[in-house]
Design a protein around this motif. Sequence first.
Motif, PDB file in Angstrom:
ATOM      1  N   UNK A   1       0.809  -1.227   0.000  1.00 39.69           N
ATOM      2  CA  UNK A   1       0.000   0.000   0.000  1.00 39.69           C
ATOM      3  C   UNK A   1       0.841   1.275   0.000  1.00 39.69           C
ATOM      4  N   UNK A   2       1.892   1.320   0.811  1.00 36.99           N
ATOM      5  CA  UNK A   2       2.753   2.502   0.868  1.00 36.99           C
ATOM      6  C   UNK A   2       4.222   2.105   0.794  1.00 36.99           C
ATOM      7  N   UNK A   3       4.507   1.023   0.117  1.00 36.93           N
ATOM      8  CA  UNK A   3       5.890   0.563   0.007  1.00 36.93           C
ATOM      9  C   UNK A   3       5.997  -0.367  -1.195  1.00 36.93           C
ATOM     10  N   UNK A   4       7.227  -0.652  -1.574  1.00 37.88           N
ATOM     11  CA  UNK A   4       7.535  -1.633  -2.611  1.00 37.88           C
ATOM     12  C   UNK A   4       8.663  -2.501  -2.074  1.00 37.88           C
ATOM     13  N   UNK A   5       8.550  -3.818  -2.222  1.00 43.78           N
ATOM     14  CA  UNK A   5       9.663  -4.696  -1.875  1.00 43.78           C
ATOM     15  C   UNK A   5      10.324  -5.162  -3.168  1.00 43.78           C
ATOM     16  N   UNK A   6      11.642  -5.239  -3.130  1.00 41.60           N
ATOM     17  CA  UNK A   6      12.423  -5.629  -4.299  1.00 41.60           C
ATOM     18  C   UNK A   6      13.354  -6.771  -3.898  1.00 41.60           C
ATOM     19  N   UNK A   7      13.406  -7.807  -4.725  1.00 40.72           N
ATOM     20  CA  UNK A   7      14.367  -8.884  -4.555  1.00 40.72           C
ATOM     21  C   UNK A   7      15.326  -8.845  -5.728  1.00 40.72           C
ATOM     22  N   UNK A   8      16.623  -8.844  -5.432  1.00 44.23           N
ATOM     23  CA  UNK A   8      17.649  -8.782  -6.473  1.00 44.23           C
ATOM     24  C   UNK A   8      18.561  -9.992  -6.333  1.00 44.23           C
ATOM     25  N   UNK A   9      18.478 -10.899  -7.316  1.00 43.52           N
ATOM     26  CA  UNK A   9      19.327 -12.094  -7.340  1.00 43.52           C
ATOM     27  C   UNK A   9      20.146 -12.158  -8.629  1.00 43.52           C
ATOM     28  N   UNK A  10      20.375 -11.011  -9.266  1.00 46.31           N
ATOM     29  CA  UNK A  10      21.158 -11.031 -10.504  1.00 46.31           C
ATOM     30  C   UNK A  10      22.559 -11.562 -10.252  1.00 46.31           C
ATOM     31  N   UNK A  11      23.122 -11.220  -9.099  1.00 47.07           N
ATOM     32  CA  UNK A  11      24.421 -11.760  -8.705  1.00 47.07           C
ATOM     33  C   UNK A  11      24.181 -12.678  -7.510  1.00 47.07           C
ATOM     34  N   UNK A  12      24.189 -13.998  -7.716  1.00 46.42           N
ATOM     35  CA  UNK A  12      23.847 -14.917  -6.625  1.00 46.42           C
ATOM     36  C   UNK A  12      24.712 -14.744  -5.382  1.00 46.42           C
ATOM     37  N   UNK A  13      25.938 -14.263  -5.546  1.00 40.49           N
ATOM     38  CA  UNK A  13      26.816 -14.103  -4.392  1.00 40.49           C
ATOM     39  C   UNK A  13      26.510 -12.838  -3.601  1.00 40.49           C
ATOM     40  N   UNK A  14      25.643 -11.978  -4.140  1.00 41.06           N
ATOM     41  CA  UNK A  14      25.317 -10.719  -3.448  1.00 41.06           C
ATOM     42  C   UNK A  14      23.822 -10.436  -3.540  1.00 41.06           C
ATOM     43  N   UNK A  15      23.000 -11.469  -3.305  1.00 47.33           N
ATOM     44  CA  UNK A  15      21.551 -11.285  -3.351  1.00 47.33           C
ATOM     45  C   UNK A  15      21.124 -10.282  -2.291  1.00 47.33           C
ATOM     46  N   UNK A  16      20.130  -9.469  -2.614  1.00 44.95           N
ATOM     47  CA  UNK A  16      19.697  -8.417  -1.698  1.00 44.95           C
ATOM     48  C   UNK A  16      18.187  -8.264  -1.762  1.00 44.95           C
ATOM     49  N   UNK A  17      17.613  -7.843  -0.643  1.00 43.71           N
ATOM     50  CA  UNK A  17      16.189  -7.505  -0.571  1.00 43.71           C
ATOM     51  C   UNK A  17      16.081  -6.053  -0.105  1.00 43.71           C
ATOM     52  N   UNK A  18      15.238  -5.290  -0.776  1.00 44.84           N
ATOM     53  CA  UNK A  18      15.039  -3.887  -0.451  1.00 44.84           C
ATOM     54  C   UNK A  18      13.569  -3.645  -0.142  1.00 44.84           C
ATOM     55  N   UNK A  19      13.316  -2.749   0.794  1.00 44.55           N
ATOM     56  CA  UNK A  19      11.970  -2.219   0.997  1.00 44.55           C
ATOM     57  C   UNK A  19      12.039  -0.723   0.748  1.00 44.55           C
ATOM     58  N   UNK A  20      11.312  -0.267  -0.240  1.00 42.39           N
ATOM     59  CA  UNK A  20      11.280   1.164  -0.573  1.00 42.39           C
ATOM     60  C   UNK A  20      10.027   1.738   0.045  1.00 42.39           C
ATOM     61  N   UNK A  21      10.201   2.522   1.102  1.00 43.17           N
ATOM     62  CA  UNK A  21       9.053   3.117   1.779  1.00 43.17           C
ATOM     63  C   UNK A  21       9.196   4.609   1.986  1.00 43.17           C
ATOM     64  N   UNK A  22      10.410   5.144   1.796  1.00 36.69           N
ATOM     65  CA  UNK A  22      10.568   6.591   1.847  1.00 36.69           C
ATOM     66  C   UNK A  22       9.699   7.211   0.751  1.00 36.69           C
ATOM     67  N   UNK A  23       8.878   8.208   1.071  1.00 30.75           N
ATOM     68  CA  UNK A  23       7.935   8.742   0.072  1.00 30.75           C
ATOM     69  C   UNK A  23       8.610   9.259  -1.195  1.00 30.75           C
ATOM     70  N   UNK A  24       9.770   9.902  -1.058  1.00 30.74           N
ATOM     71  CA  UNK A  24      10.441  10.438  -2.249  1.00 30.74           C
ATOM     72  C   UNK A  24      11.002   9.324  -3.124  1.00 30.74           C
ATOM     73  N   UNK A  25      11.622   8.310  -2.498  1.00 24.77           N
ATOM     74  CA  UNK A  25      12.131   7.173  -3.270  1.00 24.77           C
ATOM     75  C   UNK A  25      10.991   6.405  -3.926  1.00 24.77           C
TER      76      UNK A  25
END
Length: 201
Positions: free
Chosen positions: A120-144
């Motif tokens: 509703x007020x956020x986006x979650x992102x999963x990044x596995x393009x580089x398996x050795x540096x997989x990352x999960x992000x939550x974008x909830x800052x209004x400007x981002x």
Amino acid sequence: MSPLPAPPARPAPALPTEQVPHRVRGRLVTVDEPLRLGSGGRRAAAQVRFLRECQSHDLVVRWFPATDDPLFTGPAREVSATAGLLRHLPAPAPLPGEPPALAEWRERHAYGQLYHRNGPDFVTVMDRRDPSAAARFTIEDPDLLAAFRTLQDATAVAGLDATGREAVDLLAGERLARVTDGWGVALPPRIRRWPVPCTDI
């Protein structure tokens, strides 16, 4: 016992048409002209958006890079960096004399390497393009969050206010957006199916 009803037919996805003439037959999308993802600017941003939307719908895409495109002719290091950034998108069809990075893109591509899901007020992102540096992000800052949503379309960064431009720079720094020649586009597709057959989100 009566037979089970047939599963509902999926409507054909509405794909963006700007800069990418194409044909759709079932799950196969055939792009009618070579793409120039390495050239930068509005055209490249729109073409990345097109491939991102195809990936969002888990479509098979047949496309070729233009043979005079920097993605095909540029220095190996730059080609490798661009291919690594875009590896989550449908890979180009093989061409004679192509850089090794494009063959590696095809070999390493898989659905679900990079994706986002909307809250509703956020986006979650999963990044596995580089398996050795997989990352999960939550974008909830209004400007981002506003910048990420703006970049769902190819966007002229100069047309944003200072806060928007700073947010785009942060997204690009995390490899969640691509900015070339003043035009930006968000990279993570909105995932609509888990990377498992017959499972919808």
